[in-house]
Design a protein around this motif. Structure first.
Motif, PDB file in Angstrom:
ATOM      1  N   LYS A   1       0.837  -1.202   0.000  1.00 55.84           N
ATOM      2  CA  LYS A   1       0.000   0.000   0.000  1.00 55.84           C
ATOM      3  C   LYS A   1       0.874   1.255   0.000  1.00 55.84           C
ATOM      4  N   LYS A   2       1.984   1.213   0.704  1.00 55.72           N
ATOM      5  CA  LYS A   2       2.900   2.353   0.704  1.00 55.72           C
ATOM      6  C   LYS A   2       3.405   2.629  -0.711  1.00 55.72           C
ATOM      7  N   VAL A   3       3.664   1.575  -1.470  1.00 59.83           N
ATOM      8  CA  VAL A   3       4.093   1.721  -2.868  1.00 59.83           C
ATOM      9  C   VAL A   3       2.991   2.387  -3.685  1.00 59.83           C
ATOM     10  N   GLU A   4       1.749   1.906  -3.520  1.00 64.23           N
ATOM     11  CA  GLU A   4       0.621   2.455  -4.283  1.00 64.23           C
ATOM     12  C   GLU A   4       0.410   3.940  -3.980  1.00 64.23           C
ATOM     13  N   VAL A   5       0.474   4.300  -2.703  1.00 66.64           N
ATOM     14  CA  VAL A   5       0.258   5.693  -2.317  1.00 66.64           C
ATOM     15  C   VAL A   5       1.361   6.591  -2.863  1.00 66.64           C
ATOM     16  N   ALA A   6       2.591   6.102  -2.830  1.00 68.80           N
ATOM     17  CA  ALA A   6       3.732   6.905  -3.280  1.00 68.80           C
ATOM     18  C   ALA A   6       3.665   7.241  -4.759  1.00 68.80           C
ATOM     19  N   MET A   7       2.908   6.482  -5.541  1.00 70.64           N
ATOM     20  CA  MET A   7       2.850   6.700  -6.982  1.00 70.64           C
ATOM     21  C   MET A   7       1.694   7.597  -7.403  1.00 70.64           C
ATOM     22  N   GLN A   8       0.994   8.162  -6.451  1.00 76.85           N
ATOM     23  CA  GLN A   8      -0.168   8.967  -6.779  1.00 76.85           C
ATOM     24  C   GLN A   8       0.190  10.423  -7.043  1.00 76.85           C
ATOM     25  N   ASP A   9      -0.726  11.098  -7.723  1.00 75.20           N
ATOM     26  CA  ASP A   9      -0.647  12.544  -7.896  1.00 75.20           C
ATOM     27  C   ASP A   9      -0.667  13.200  -6.515  1.00 75.20           C
ATOM     28  N   PRO A  10      -0.001  14.356  -6.350  1.00 72.61           N
ATOM     29  CA  PRO A  10       0.017  15.028  -5.031  1.00 72.61           C
ATOM     30  C   PRO A  10      -1.354  15.311  -4.445  1.00 72.61           C
ATOM     31  N   VAL A  11      -2.408  15.358  -5.280  1.00 69.16           N
ATOM     32  CA  VAL A  11      -3.742  15.622  -4.739  1.00 69.16           C
ATOM     33  C   VAL A  11      -4.208  14.491  -3.828  1.00 69.16           C
ATOM     34  N   VAL A  12      -3.716  13.276  -4.037  1.00 71.07           N
ATOM     35  CA  VAL A  12      -4.162  12.141  -3.225  1.00 71.07           C
ATOM     36  C   VAL A  12      -3.730  12.282  -1.775  1.00 71.07           C
ATOM     37  N   PRO A  13      -2.429  12.486  -1.471  1.00 73.44           N
ATOM     38  CA  PRO A  13      -2.095  12.710  -0.053  1.00 73.44           C
ATOM     39  C   PRO A  13      -2.773  13.948   0.531  1.00 73.44           C
ATOM     40  N   SER A  14      -3.030  14.950  -0.298  1.00 72.90           N
ATOM     41  CA  SER A  14      -3.764  16.126   0.196  1.00 72.90           C
ATOM     42  C   SER A  14      -5.175  15.744   0.598  1.00 72.90           C
ATOM     43  N   LEU A  15      -5.821  14.883  -0.175  1.00 77.71           N
ATOM     44  CA  LEU A  15      -7.168  14.423   0.161  1.00 77.71           C
ATOM     45  C   LEU A  15      -7.163  13.579   1.434  1.00 77.71           C
ATOM     46  N   LEU A  16      -6.168  12.714   1.569  1.00 78.57           N
ATOM     47  CA  LEU A  16      -6.079  11.887   2.774  1.00 78.57           C
ATOM     48  C   LEU A  16      -5.962  12.773   4.017  1.00 78.57           C
ATOM     49  N   GLU A  17      -5.114  13.785   3.939  1.00 73.11           N
ATOM     50  CA  GLU A  17      -4.921  14.667   5.088  1.00 73.11           C
ATOM     51  C   GLU A  17      -6.166  15.507   5.356  1.00 73.11           C
ATOM     52  N   ALA A  18      -6.763  16.066   4.295  1.00 66.78           N
ATOM     53  CA  ALA A  18      -7.910  16.955   4.474  1.00 66.78           C
ATOM     54  C   ALA A  18      -9.114  16.225   5.042  1.00 66.78           C
ATOM     55  N   THR A  19      -9.392  15.014   4.567  1.00 67.98           N
ATOM     56  CA  THR A  19     -10.553  14.271   5.069  1.00 67.98           C
ATOM     57  C   THR A  19     -10.365  13.878   6.531  1.00 67.98           C
ATOM     58  N   MET A  20      -9.130  13.571   6.914  1.00 65.89           N
ATOM     59  CA  MET A  20      -8.877  13.257   8.316  1.00 65.89           C
ATOM     60  C   MET A  20      -9.057  14.493   9.194  1.00 65.89           C
ATOM     61  N   GLN A  21      -8.539  15.622   8.747  1.00 66.40           N
ATOM     62  CA  GLN A  21      -8.665  16.844   9.534  1.00 66.40           C
ATOM     63  C   GLN A  21     -10.116  17.291   9.652  1.00 66.40           C
ATOM     64  N   ALA A  22     -10.918  16.940   8.661  1.00 69.93           N
ATOM     65  CA  ALA A  22     -12.330  17.344   8.678  1.00 69.93           C
ATOM     66  C   ALA A  22     -13.189  16.436   9.547  1.00 69.93           C
ATOM     67  N   GLY A  23     -12.616  15.353  10.065  1.00 70.51           N
ATOM     68  CA  GLY A  23     -13.370  14.532  10.998  1.00 70.51           C
ATOM     69  C   GLY A  23     -13.534  13.071  10.657  1.00 70.51           C
ATOM     70  N   ALA A  24     -12.978  12.604   9.526  1.00 74.15           N
ATOM     71  CA  ALA A  24     -13.064  11.175   9.196  1.00 74.15           C
ATOM     72  C   ALA A  24     -12.259  10.369  10.209  1.00 74.15           C
ATOM     73  N   ALA A  25     -12.765   9.185  10.549  1.00 69.97           N
ATOM     74  CA  ALA A  25     -12.037   8.318  11.481  1.00 69.97           C
ATOM     75  C   ALA A  25     -10.836   7.671  10.809  1.00 69.97           C
ATOM     76  N   GLY A  26     -10.937   7.466   9.518  1.00 66.77           N
ATOM     77  CA  GLY A  26      -9.839   6.855   8.767  1.00 66.77           C
ATOM     78  C   GLY A  26      -9.980   7.183   7.301  1.00 66.77           C
TER      79      GLY A  26
END
Length: 515
Positions: free
Chosen positions: A439-464
């Motif tokens: 999974k770390k490999v898959e995430v590392a190959m994504q467009d920068p918007v993907v880690p931004s989405l992961l961080e933003a959804t967590m900060q907005a209140g998602a449990a995971g």
């Protein structure tokens, strides 16, 4: 609003058939008739037709209704929603919506119209009103929530709709829309399949030193899904969807026809499917839905695992196959590795044809009060084809210590969190797996918007939050407050574009229905 000529009605029917396949004579008559639909239904069923009124109200005409009735927006109209039913079986035959301008109604006509049990055609006959019908449109629509409930069909199932006006004294007296399922009044067997998509949380073991490889966890989704229908045909003919989706359906149909020795083919209409190469498992669902439809058409009872092998799915991850068969949260046990008759190298499911789907080790119901947000940015397709094969080859085996930690997260945190309804524990396990193993490999190959989405959804209140398969779809899990999470995801997408869908898990597999 101009009425359709006879030639244009015929043309409209041809356009409908290009999308969903051949209509029966009765379906064509119901679309094109300028007479009483109630009488036609009674002749077709041999039973009296009854009316159930769902809505009866006086409202102001919206612009569309005003144009159809040639009145001013805001003028009072009688708005009526009825179900025409077979009085013996109780089956809903037609769903009809009518709008009538009150200022054009005689008092006695209005009184009958307000009654709940009289079809409009009979009201016209009772009051000896000379009128004619002008058909203004005929098309295919999706059922949506209300019609799905009315006809007990899937919300994405295609429905036949026709609109017409009743003209009296050269003025529109009533504007009506009538709707019924494409499977109703058919003259041949049609099989409809509603197959779910899934999120793939992570592969477990892409190291292989244990003698096994792959394994995975995932969750079946209520939507988006794959909905298609099929009827017998000499060859293979596919309608709907884009070119790649049609090719996938055709390839699966040919594989099933040849692999099972079926005596014929099928005409298949693809009504909806999850976006391809987005991490939602659309390839597996389309292939298995096609296979299930052909098996039902030709009375073949074949286990889903065997169908998956025939259409070349499930050779790495078993989540899609198990989602199709039973739904819910799924843990699969991977494949034997490095021994005769086992997998010999690391490769994705699409490149692992001939390998049976892995065993399902655990299947649990996903909590119905937990919600799943799907965010698919416009970044192009996730890894597939040759590129996906190359990624498996060059990044495997992954470190064994990370494999062990992934397994620990799944066994001791993710699954207990699910069973004990501990959303925070479940979500934290998802978050940790994004940094481990393949999974770390898959995430590392994504467009920068993907880690931004992961961080933003967590900060907005998602449990995971995590990346589904090779993405680019990001999912976030929560219960309340998911509207805030959706807004945060939309802000991150910005002008880039993409889709944001709030859905939930589906605790059952595909539905196969004969109509």
């Amino acid at each position: 609003m101009k009425p359709l000529t006879t030639d244009r009605i015929v043309e409209k029917i041809r356009e409908i058939e290009q999308g969903i396949g051949r209509l029966s004579p009765m379906q064509k008559v119901l679309i094109g008739t300028d007479g009483s639909v109630t009488n036609l239904l009674e002749m077709a069923t041999g039973h009296p037709v009854t009316i159930t009124t769902r809505v009866q109200d006086v409202i102001g005409a919206d612009p569309g209704t005003a144009a159809a009735l040639e009145i001013e927006p805001g003028d009072e109209v009688n708005y009526r929603v009825v179900e025409l039913k077979d009085s013996v079986t109780g089956e809903v035959l037609i769903y009809a919506v009518s709008c009538t301008p009150l200022r054009r109604l005689a008092p006695e006509f209005r009184q009958d119209l307000m009654r709940a049990d009289i079809p409009i055609g009979r009201i016209l006959c009772r009051h000896r009103i000379e009128s004619r019908r002008e058909i203004t449109d005929a098309r295919v629509i999706h059922a949506g929530t209300d019609l799905a409930r009315t006809f007990n069909v899937h919300r994405c199932e295609p429905m036949l709709s026709r609109k017409y006006r009743i003209i009296h004294h050269e003025e529109p007296l009533i504007a009506i829309e009538e709707v019924f399922p494409c499977t109703a009044f058919a003259d041949e067997i049609r099989v409809l399949v509603d197959a779910p998509s899934r999120i793939h949380i992570t592969l477990l073991d892409m190291n292989g030193t244990s003698g096994r490889v792959d394994g995975g966890v995932g969750v079946t989704l209520d939507e988006p899904g794959c909905v298609l229908d099929a009827r017998k045909s000499a060859g293979i003919d596919v309608r709907g969807g884009d070119e790649e989706a049609r090719r996938r359906v055709a390839d699966a149909a040919r594989a099933v026809k040849e692999g099972l020795g079926l005596p014929g083919g099928a005409e298949i209409a693809l009504h909806t499917t999850a976006r391809q190469h987005a991490g939602l498992g659309s390839g597996t669902q389309v292939a298995l839905a096609t296979a299930a439809a052909l098996c039902r058409l030709y009375d073949r009872d074949v286990p889903v695992s065997d169908l998956a092998r025939v259409v070349g799915r499930g050779g790495t991850s078993g989540i899609g196959t198990a989602a199709f068969e039973q739904g819910g949260f799924i843990l699969d046990g991977g494949h034997r590795f490095g021994t005769p008759g086992a997998k010999q190298d690391f490769r994705p499911s699409a490149a692992s044809r001939g390998i049976a789907p892995p065993p399902v080790l655990a299947r649990h119901r996903f909590p119905e009060d937990w919600r799943i947000l799907l965010v698919t940015p416009e970044t192009g397709a996730g890894a597939h084809g040759v590129r996906e094969v190359d990624i498996f080859r060059t990044h495997c085996p992954v470190p064994l210590d990370e494999v062990r930690e992934v397994c620990h997260e799944v066994l001791m945190r993710m699954i207990p969190g699910l069973i004990e309804h501990d959303l925070d524990l479940f979500g934290s396990a998802i978050n940790r797996t994004q940094c481990l193993g393949f999974k770390k490999v898959e995430v590392a190959m994504q467009d920068p918007v993907v880690p931004s989405l992961l961080e933003a959804t967590m900060q907005a209140g998602a449990a995971g939050a995590g990346l589904s398969s090779f993405g680019p779809t990001v999912y976030a899990v929560g219960d309340s407050g998911m509207a805030d999470v959706a807004r945060a995801a939309t802000e991150v997408l910005g002008d880039r574009g993409g889709s944001v869908l709030l859905t939930q898990a589906r605790n059952c597999g595909a539905v196969v229905r004969t109509g």
